[in-house]
Design a protein around this motif. Structure first.
Motif, PDB file in Angstrom:
ATOM      1  N   MET A   1      -5.384  -8.562  -8.345  1.00 14.82           N
ATOM      2  CA  MET A   1      -5.833  -7.445  -7.517  1.00 14.82           C
ATOM      3  C   MET A   1      -7.338  -7.476  -7.247  1.00 14.82           C
ATOM      4  SD  MET A   1      -3.052  -5.817  -6.828  1.00 14.82           S
ATOM      5  CE  MET A   1      -3.742  -4.319  -6.150  1.00 14.82           C
ATOM      6  N   HIS A   2      -8.042  -8.488  -7.749  1.00 11.12           N
ATOM      7  CA  HIS A   2      -9.507  -8.487  -7.645  1.00 11.12           C
ATOM      8  C   HIS A   2     -10.000  -8.580  -6.200  1.00 11.12           C
ATOM      9  CE1 HIS A   2      -8.377 -12.777  -7.877  1.00 11.12           C
ATOM     10  NE2 HIS A   2      -9.387 -12.945  -7.047  1.00 11.12           N
ATOM     11  N   ALA A   3      -9.184  -9.089  -5.304  1.00 15.20           N
ATOM     12  CA  ALA A   3      -9.605  -9.243  -3.909  1.00 15.20           C
ATOM     13  C   ALA A   3      -9.460  -7.958  -3.108  1.00 15.20           C
ATOM     14  CB  ALA A   3      -8.802 -10.367  -3.247  1.00 15.20           C
ATOM     15  N   PHE A   4      -8.994  -6.890  -3.742  1.00 15.39           N
ATOM     16  CA  PHE A   4      -8.705  -5.654  -3.014  1.00 15.39           C
ATOM     17  C   PHE A   4      -9.425  -4.466  -3.665  1.00 15.39           C
ATOM     18  CE2 PHE A   4      -4.745  -8.294  -3.290  1.00 15.39           C
ATOM     19  CZ  PHE A   4      -4.919  -8.934  -2.064  1.00 15.39           C
ATOM     20  N   PRO A   5     -10.750  -4.444  -3.624  1.00 13.54           N
ATOM     21  CA  PRO A   5     -11.493  -3.388  -4.334  1.00 13.54           C
ATOM     22  C   PRO A   5     -11.256  -1.993  -3.786  1.00 13.54           C
ATOM     23  CG  PRO A   5     -12.969  -4.717  -2.975  1.00 13.54           C
ATOM     24  CD  PRO A   5     -11.657  -5.423  -2.995  1.00 13.54           C
ATOM     25  N   ARG A   6     -11.107  -1.864  -2.480  1.00  6.12           N
ATOM     26  CA  ARG A   6     -10.880  -0.539  -1.902  1.00  6.12           C
ATOM     27  C   ARG A   6      -9.511  -0.006  -2.338  1.00  6.12           C
ATOM     28  NH1 ARG A   6     -11.873   4.434  -0.578  1.00  6.12           N
ATOM     29  NH2 ARG A   6     -10.991   5.168   1.377  1.00  6.12           N
ATOM     30  N   ILE A   7      -8.504  -0.865  -2.295  1.00  4.31           N
ATOM     31  CA  ILE A   7      -7.173  -0.473  -2.750  1.00  4.31           C
ATOM     32  C   ILE A   7      -7.211  -0.076  -4.220  1.00  4.31           C
ATOM     33  CG2 ILE A   7      -4.859  -1.347  -3.268  1.00  4.31           C
ATOM     34  CD1 ILE A   7      -5.065  -2.995  -0.671  1.00  4.31           C
ATOM     35  N   ALA A   8      -7.884  -0.869  -5.031  1.00  2.00           N
ATOM     36  CA  ALA A   8      -7.967  -0.585  -6.466  1.00  2.00           C
ATOM     37  C   ALA A   8      -8.645   0.756  -6.721  1.00  2.00           C
ATOM     38  CB  ALA A   8      -8.714  -1.702  -7.180  1.00  2.00           C
ATOM     39  N   ALA A   9      -9.697   1.060  -5.961  1.00  2.00           N
ATOM     40  CA  ALA A   9     -10.406   2.325  -6.147  1.00  2.00           C
ATOM     41  C   ALA A   9      -9.524   3.512  -5.765  1.00  2.00           C
ATOM     42  CB  ALA A   9     -11.682   2.334  -5.313  1.00  2.00           C
ATOM     43  N   ILE A  10      -8.777   3.387  -4.670  1.00  2.00           N
ATOM     44  CA  ILE A  10      -7.869   4.459  -4.257  1.00  2.00           C
ATOM     45  C   ILE A  10      -6.787   4.668  -5.300  1.00  2.00           C
ATOM     46  CG2 ILE A  10      -6.105   5.093  -2.565  1.00  2.00           C
ATOM     47  CD1 ILE A  10      -7.870   3.597  -0.472  1.00  2.00           C
ATOM     48  N   HIS A  11      -6.219   3.570  -5.782  1.00  2.00           N
ATOM     49  CA  HIS A  11      -5.170   3.670  -6.802  1.00  2.00           C
ATOM     50  C   HIS A  11      -5.696   4.363  -8.056  1.00  2.00           C
ATOM     51  CE1 HIS A  11      -2.797   2.089 -10.248  1.00  2.00           C
ATOM     52  NE2 HIS A  11      -1.793   2.402  -9.452  1.00  2.00           N
ATOM     53  N   ALA A  12      -6.879   3.977  -8.514  1.00  2.00           N
ATOM     54  CA  ALA A  12      -7.453   4.576  -9.719  1.00  2.00           C
ATOM     55  C   ALA A  12      -7.700   6.071  -9.514  1.00  2.00           C
ATOM     56  CB  ALA A  12      -8.753   3.865 -10.090  1.00  2.00           C
ATOM     57  N   HIS A  13      -8.223   6.445  -8.345  1.00  2.00           N
ATOM     58  CA  HIS A  13      -8.479   7.862  -8.074  1.00  2.00           C
ATOM     59  C   HIS A  13      -7.171   8.650  -8.052  1.00  2.00           C
ATOM     60  CE1 HIS A  13     -10.333  11.466  -6.438  1.00  2.00           C
ATOM     61  NE2 HIS A  13      -9.367  11.491  -5.531  1.00  2.00           N
ATOM     62  N   CYS A  14      -6.171   8.117  -7.357  1.00  2.00           N
ATOM     63  CA  CYS A  14      -4.893   8.818  -7.267  1.00  2.00           C
ATOM     64  C   CYS A  14      -4.267   9.004  -8.644  1.00  2.00           C
ATOM     65  CB  CYS A  14      -3.938   8.049  -6.361  1.00  2.00           C
ATOM     66  SG  CYS A  14      -4.330   8.124  -4.594  1.00  2.00           S
ATOM     67  N   MET A  15      -4.283   7.955  -9.449  1.00  5.69           N
ATOM     68  CA  MET A  15      -3.616   8.023 -10.739  1.00  5.69           C
ATOM     69  C   MET A  15      -4.370   8.878 -11.751  1.00  5.69           C
ATOM     70  SD  MET A  15      -0.764   6.753 -10.235  1.00  5.69           S
ATOM     71  CE  MET A  15      -0.229   7.059 -11.927  1.00  5.69           C
ATOM     72  N   ALA A  16      -5.537   9.356 -11.381  1.00  4.48           N
ATOM     73  CA  ALA A  16      -6.255  10.317 -12.214  1.00  4.48           C
ATOM     74  C   ALA A  16      -5.846  11.757 -11.885  1.00  4.48           C
ATOM     75  CB  ALA A  16      -7.764  10.161 -12.037  1.00  4.48           C
ATOM     76  N   GLN A  17      -5.013  11.926 -10.832  1.00  6.50           N
ATOM     77  CA  GLN A  17      -4.611  13.256 -10.394  1.00  6.50           C
ATOM     78  C   GLN A  17      -3.265  13.638 -11.011  1.00  6.50           C
ATOM     79  OE1 GLN A  17      -7.152  14.547  -8.733  1.00  6.50           O
ATOM     80  NE2 GLN A  17      -8.013  12.462  -8.828  1.00  6.50           N
ATOM     81  N   PRO A  18      -3.096  14.898 -11.408  1.00  4.77           N
ATOM     82  CA  PRO A  18      -1.877  15.323 -12.095  1.00  4.77           C
ATOM     83  C   PRO A  18      -0.582  15.039 -11.330  1.00  4.77           C
ATOM     84  CG  PRO A  18      -3.573  16.990 -12.329  1.00  4.77           C
ATOM     85  CD  PRO A  18      -4.115  15.973 -11.367  1.00  4.77           C
ATOM     86  N   ALA A  19      -0.592  15.222 -10.013  1.00  2.70           N
ATOM     87  CA  ALA A  19       0.646  15.019  -9.248  1.00  2.70           C
ATOM     88  C   ALA A  19       1.097  13.565  -9.303  1.00  2.70           C
ATOM     89  CB  ALA A  19       0.442  15.456  -7.794  1.00  2.70           C
ATOM     90  N   PHE A  20       0.158  12.650  -9.177  1.00  2.00           N
ATOM     91  CA  PHE A  20       0.494  11.228  -9.231  1.00  2.00           C
ATOM     92  C   PHE A  20       0.938  10.830 -10.636  1.00  2.00           C
ATOM     93  CE2 PHE A  20      -1.910  11.506  -5.350  1.00  2.00           C
ATOM     94  CZ  PHE A  20      -1.421  10.506  -4.536  1.00  2.00           C
TER      95      PHE A  20
END
Length: 212
Positions: free
Chosen positions: A180-199
């Motif tokens: 996943m190292h080639a996709f920093p924007r995707i990784a950042a979105i995923h990390a932010h989402c998975m910090a949210q209670p609904a996700f």
């Protein structure tokens, strides 16, 4: 409202995210894909394509995750996950359909099972197949986000259908050992989402049928 799904199904994960974001409760009715429960007569009676998810709302039965989320948007419009009009709607659908139509189908469990059981590919060949299509699809997604994405989510300060589709796809990629190292924007979105209670509530590990 009942949701027939499977803990590790990314399409079921999409719908669980949407339900959690909207605060709508649905009874989880697990369908064990590993045991081919989706091919039972009872399940095919609900979904002729023998897949998940299936939403049952009273007498109304609906399949296909994006159709289900669109239905939920109409029934429970707050928060809105698919913008109602204009360029914002088009951008969200562009990315969502890229995941749902270009990346997911070729790596679906039934496709991988066919590759091995019918065509006789090895585990290594199956893994190479999976990683090739994920890398190609996520590269396109990363470029779309670089051009049009903004904010902590795919498109702004609030989650949309795009996040409901992207997060489960990343979870699948991580589970299958994709780089996943080639996709920093995707990784950042995923990390932010998975910090949210609904996700978090919608995550595979938090489902009643979860098996490690």
């Amino acid at each position: 409202m009942d949701l027939h799904g499977y803990f590790n199904s990314s399409t079921s994960f999409r719908v669980r995210i949407a339900l959690a974001l909207k605060g709508v409760s649905a009874t989880s009715l697990p369908v064990n894909l590993r045991e081919q429960a989706q091919r039972s007569a009872a399940h095919v009676g609900l979904n002729p394509s023998a897949g998940v998810p299936v939403l049952v709302d009273g007498d109304f039965v609906l399949t296909q995750s994006l159709a289900i989320i669109d239905y939920l948007d109409a029934r429970h419009p707050v928060p809105r996950l698919i913008p109602e009009a204009g360029e914002a709607r088009a951008r969200v659908l562009e990315l969502s359909l890229g995941v749902a139509c270009d990346i997911h189908p070729v790596n679906n469990m039934r496709v991988l099972r066919y590759l091995q059981q019918v065509l006789g590919v090895s585990d290594a060949q199956k893994q190479a197949w999976y990683q090739h299509w994920v890398a190609e699809g996520l590269e396109a997604t990363e470029q779309l986000l670089a051009r049009h994405g903004h904010g902590p989510y795919c498109f702004g300060e609030q989650p949309t259908l795009a996040d409901c589709c992207l997060v489960p796809q990343v979870a699948n990629a991580q589970r299958m050992g994709c780089a996943m190292h080639a996709f920093p924007r995707i990784a950042a979105i995923h990390a932010h989402c998975m910090a949210q209670p609904a996700f978090q509530a919608a995550a595979p590990a938090n489902q009643p049928d979860f098996v490690a």
